[in-house]
Motif scaffolding. Sequence first.
Motif, mmCIF file in Angstrom:
data_model
loop_
_atom_site.group_PDB
_atom_site.id
_atom_site.type_symbol
_atom_site.label_atom_id
_atom_site.label_comp_id
_atom_site.label_asym_id
_atom_site.label_seq_id
_atom_site.Cartn_x
_atom_site.Cartn_y
_atom_site.Cartn_z
ATOM 1 N N LYS A 60 110.568 132.811 32.621
ATOM 2 C CA LYS A 60 110.722 132.488 31.490
ATOM 3 C C LYS A 60 112.222 132.654 30.807
ATOM 4 O O LYS A 60 112.062 131.655 30.119
ATOM 5 N N THR A 61 113.230 133.352 30.705
ATOM 6 C CA THR A 61 114.434 132.706 30.193
ATOM 7 C C THR A 61 115.093 131.394 30.772
ATOM 8 O O THR A 61 115.304 130.673 29.689
ATOM 9 N N ARG A 62 114.846 130.936 31.200
ATOM 10 C CA ARG A 62 115.651 129.628 32.144
ATOM 11 C C ARG A 62 115.201 129.180 32.236
ATOM 12 O O ARG A 62 115.290 127.884 30.924
ATOM 13 N N ASP A 63 113.375 129.308 31.863
ATOM 14 C CA ASP A 63 112.296 127.900 30.920
ATOM 15 C C ASP A 63 112.591 127.267 29.694
ATOM 16 O O ASP A 63 112.737 126.549 28.729
ATOM 17 N N LYS A 64 113.151 128.673 28.870
ATOM 18 C CA LYS A 64 113.280 128.725 27.788
ATOM 19 C C LYS A 64 114.871 128.705 27.423
ATOM 20 O O LYS A 64 115.229 127.737 26.079
ATOM 21 N N LEU A 65 115.412 128.157 27.579
ATOM 22 C CA LEU A 65 117.169 127.574 28.009
ATOM 23 C C LEU A 65 116.742 126.171 27.786
ATOM 24 O O LEU A 65 117.270 124.927 27.394
ATOM 25 N N PHE A 66 116.732 125.428 29.616
ATOM 26 C CA PHE A 66 116.480 124.071 29.715
ATOM 27 C C PHE A 66 115.825 123.786 28.617
ATOM 28 O O PHE A 66 116.743 122.421 28.570
ATOM 29 N N HIS A 153 131.701 127.700 19.569
ATOM 30 C CA HIS A 153 130.803 128.332 18.974
ATOM 31 C C HIS A 153 129.932 128.544 18.024
ATOM 32 O O HIS A 153 128.512 128.910 17.639
ATOM 33 N N ASP A 154 130.580 126.919 17.776
ATOM 34 C CA ASP A 154 129.248 126.373 16.783
ATOM 35 C C ASP A 154 127.511 125.932 17.202
ATOM 36 O O ASP A 154 126.854 125.568 16.809
ATOM 37 N N TYR A 155 128.324 126.165 18.461
ATOM 38 C CA TYR A 155 126.512 125.877 19.472
ATOM 39 C C TYR A 155 126.281 127.261 19.986
ATOM 40 O O TYR A 155 124.858 127.030 20.660
ATOM 41 N N GLY A 156 126.290 128.338 19.285
ATOM 42 C CA GLY A 156 125.801 130.216 19.493
ATOM 43 C C GLY A 156 124.072 130.100 19.702
ATOM 44 O O GLY A 156 123.501 130.721 20.886
ATOM 45 N N LYS A 157 123.322 129.537 18.951
ATOM 46 C CA LYS A 157 122.212 129.575 19.018
ATOM 47 C C LYS A 157 121.722 129.307 20.552
ATOM 48 O O LYS A 157 119.777 129.756 21.203
ATOM 49 N N TYR A 158 122.998 128.033 21.319
ATOM 50 C CA TYR A 158 121.953 127.499 22.275
ATOM 51 C C TYR A 158 122.032 128.832 23.099
ATOM 52 O O TYR A 158 122.117 128.399 24.652
ATOM 53 N N SER A 159 122.821 129.926 23.958
ATOM 54 C CA SER A 159 122.969 130.612 25.140
ATOM 55 C C SER A 159 123.155 129.769 25.800
ATOM 56 O O SER A 159 123.083 129.908 27.321
ATOM 57 N N LEU A 160 124.372 129.027 25.255
ATOM 58 C CA LEU A 160 125.123 128.329 26.651
ATOM 59 C C LEU A 160 125.799 129.174 27.382
ATOM 60 O O LEU A 160 125.738 128.893 28.877
ATOM 61 N N GLY A 161 127.149 130.349 27.498
ATOM 62 C CA GLY A 161 126.863 131.141 28.748
ATOM 63 C C GLY A 161 125.795 131.348 29.900
ATOM 64 O O GLY A 161 125.811 131.169 30.704
ATOM 65 N N PHE A 163 123.216 129.769 29.744
ATOM 66 C CA PHE A 163 122.328 128.310 30.324
ATOM 67 C C PHE A 163 123.592 127.861 31.846
ATOM 68 O O PHE A 163 123.396 127.162 32.262
ATOM 69 N N LEU A 164 124.883 128.328 31.788
ATOM 70 C CA LEU A 164 125.565 127.763 32.280
ATOM 71 C C LEU A 164 125.405 127.932 34.176
ATOM 72 O O LEU A 164 125.988 128.096 34.628
ATOM 73 N N ILE A 165 125.399 129.882 33.964
ATOM 74 C CA ILE A 165 125.164 130.718 34.895
ATOM 75 C C ILE A 165 123.868 130.369 35.241
ATOM 76 O O ILE A 165 123.904 130.175 36.593
ATOM 77 N N TYR A 166 122.703 129.403 34.829
ATOM 78 C CA TYR A 166 121.675 129.115 36.146
ATOM 79 C C TYR A 166 121.724 127.824 36.626
ATOM 80 O O TYR A 166 121.314 126.869 37.117
ATOM 81 N N LEU A 167 122.634 126.509 35.342
ATOM 82 C CA LEU A 167 122.728 125.643 36.171
ATOM 83 C C LEU A 167 124.361 126.497 37.622
ATOM 84 O O LEU A 167 123.426 124.886 38.115
ATOM 85 N N LYS A 168 124.544 126.833 37.439
ATOM 86 C CA LYS A 168 124.955 127.321 38.830
ATOM 87 C C LYS A 168 124.514 127.903 39.767
ATOM 88 O O LYS A 168 124.656 127.068 40.754
ATOM 89 N N MET A 169 123.405 128.302 39.809
ATOM 90 C CA MET A 169 122.561 129.491 39.915
ATOM 91 C C MET A 169 121.575 127.878 40.676
ATOM 92 O O MET A 169 121.223 127.993 42.376
ATOM 93 N N GLU A 170 120.906 127.659 40.113
ATOM 94 C CA GLU A 170 120.282 126.062 40.560
ATOM 95 C C GLU A 170 121.045 124.996 41.397
ATOM 96 O O GLU A 170 120.643 125.099 42.391
ATOM 97 N N TYR A 171 121.898 124.856 41.392
ATOM 98 C CA TYR A 171 122.714 123.839 42.003
ATOM 99 C C TYR A 171 123.680 124.842 43.652
ATOM 100 O O TYR A 171 123.180 123.788 44.530
#
Length: 357
Positions: A60-66, A153-161, A163-171
């Motif tokens: 669910k966390t991954r789906d929300k972030l994407f 940090h202006d994009y704080g609401k997007y939880s980019l940190g 999001f990046l981990i999920y991108l790395k793991m899926e790759y």
Amino acid sequence: MLAQVRCPVRLAPHELDAYLERGWFRMRQNIFTTNFVHFKNEFYSAIWLRVKLHEFSQDKTRDKLFKRNAGFRTEIRPAIITPEKEELYSQYKKHLPFEPMGTLGQLLLADFSPVNIYNTYEAAVYDGNKLIAIGFFDVGADSSAGIAAVYDHDYGKYSLGKFLIYLKMEYCKGLSMQYFYPGYFVPGYAAFDYKLSIGKSAIQFLQLKSQQWMPLEKFFPDDIPYEVMLLRLKEVQKLLAQSKLESKILKYEFFDANLFPELMNAQLFDFPIMLFCSDHVDDDLNHVIVFDVRDDQYHLLQCVPVYAPNAPNADPDFYSEYIIKEEQAVLSTTASAEMVDWIITFLNAKKNLGIIT
């Protein structure tokens, strides 16, 4: 050793896998392991984590972030340091509660090493043509490790940190890799807790006492080494007090001295906490008690001073008069009472010989 560093001049993919399997992690162009960390005069345990990629599935966390970040463009490619990324890092580090490396190049390469011995990739996130996040990860033969993440940090609401981990793991899962290592979390220090919610059903932790990877759901208070050490040393201290003997539990300022490359072969004392069998600890390094969770034993150690720092820690809860080294183990036992009995017998013998009064 509880803290170690190595400085390889080259590192094959399967060698990186082997280091990661043992709870090691990249530090610039070196590789290190530790089991304890120090924040603002408090000590904590560092618990190494990994994700079993073949068991990791979309959650669910991954789906929300994407879904939240669907409007951004992402790219994954071999890493390269550019002025654009350095500028993003420069802005990012202003918001950190600690002092980071000065530049991204220093963080990944260090000034003295223009060659990267790691096979490093980057996951980049763009808002239009603007780089808003970049995450670096090292790729081995069968494993990969997340190294650093930088974002606007202006994009704080997007939880980019996250999001990046999920991108790395899926790759990496797409490359049929078995494991992704995100570093460690720190029980009692919430800044690292975000790692525990990423791929939660597939997360394992490295148990120090067994050196085995265990499901995170089996993580219990007994798996927090620093807390266990403190508790067991307090048992000895209580028994000593009942026998009218002074003692003092102190944090050791230089527990991580072995992580300095120039000291990596010195095999210095690296326990974060110890008990002195006296409240006068300036000179008495002959009766230092530690508890080692790896063998579940108390050890009475004779230590020697190696180096006196210029500015010792003024906090009375710390021992910082010297960097020290274990000279020999005097006694090892699983029982606190046996340790105390030995101390009492030894001190009585010294009194009878007139060595102490």
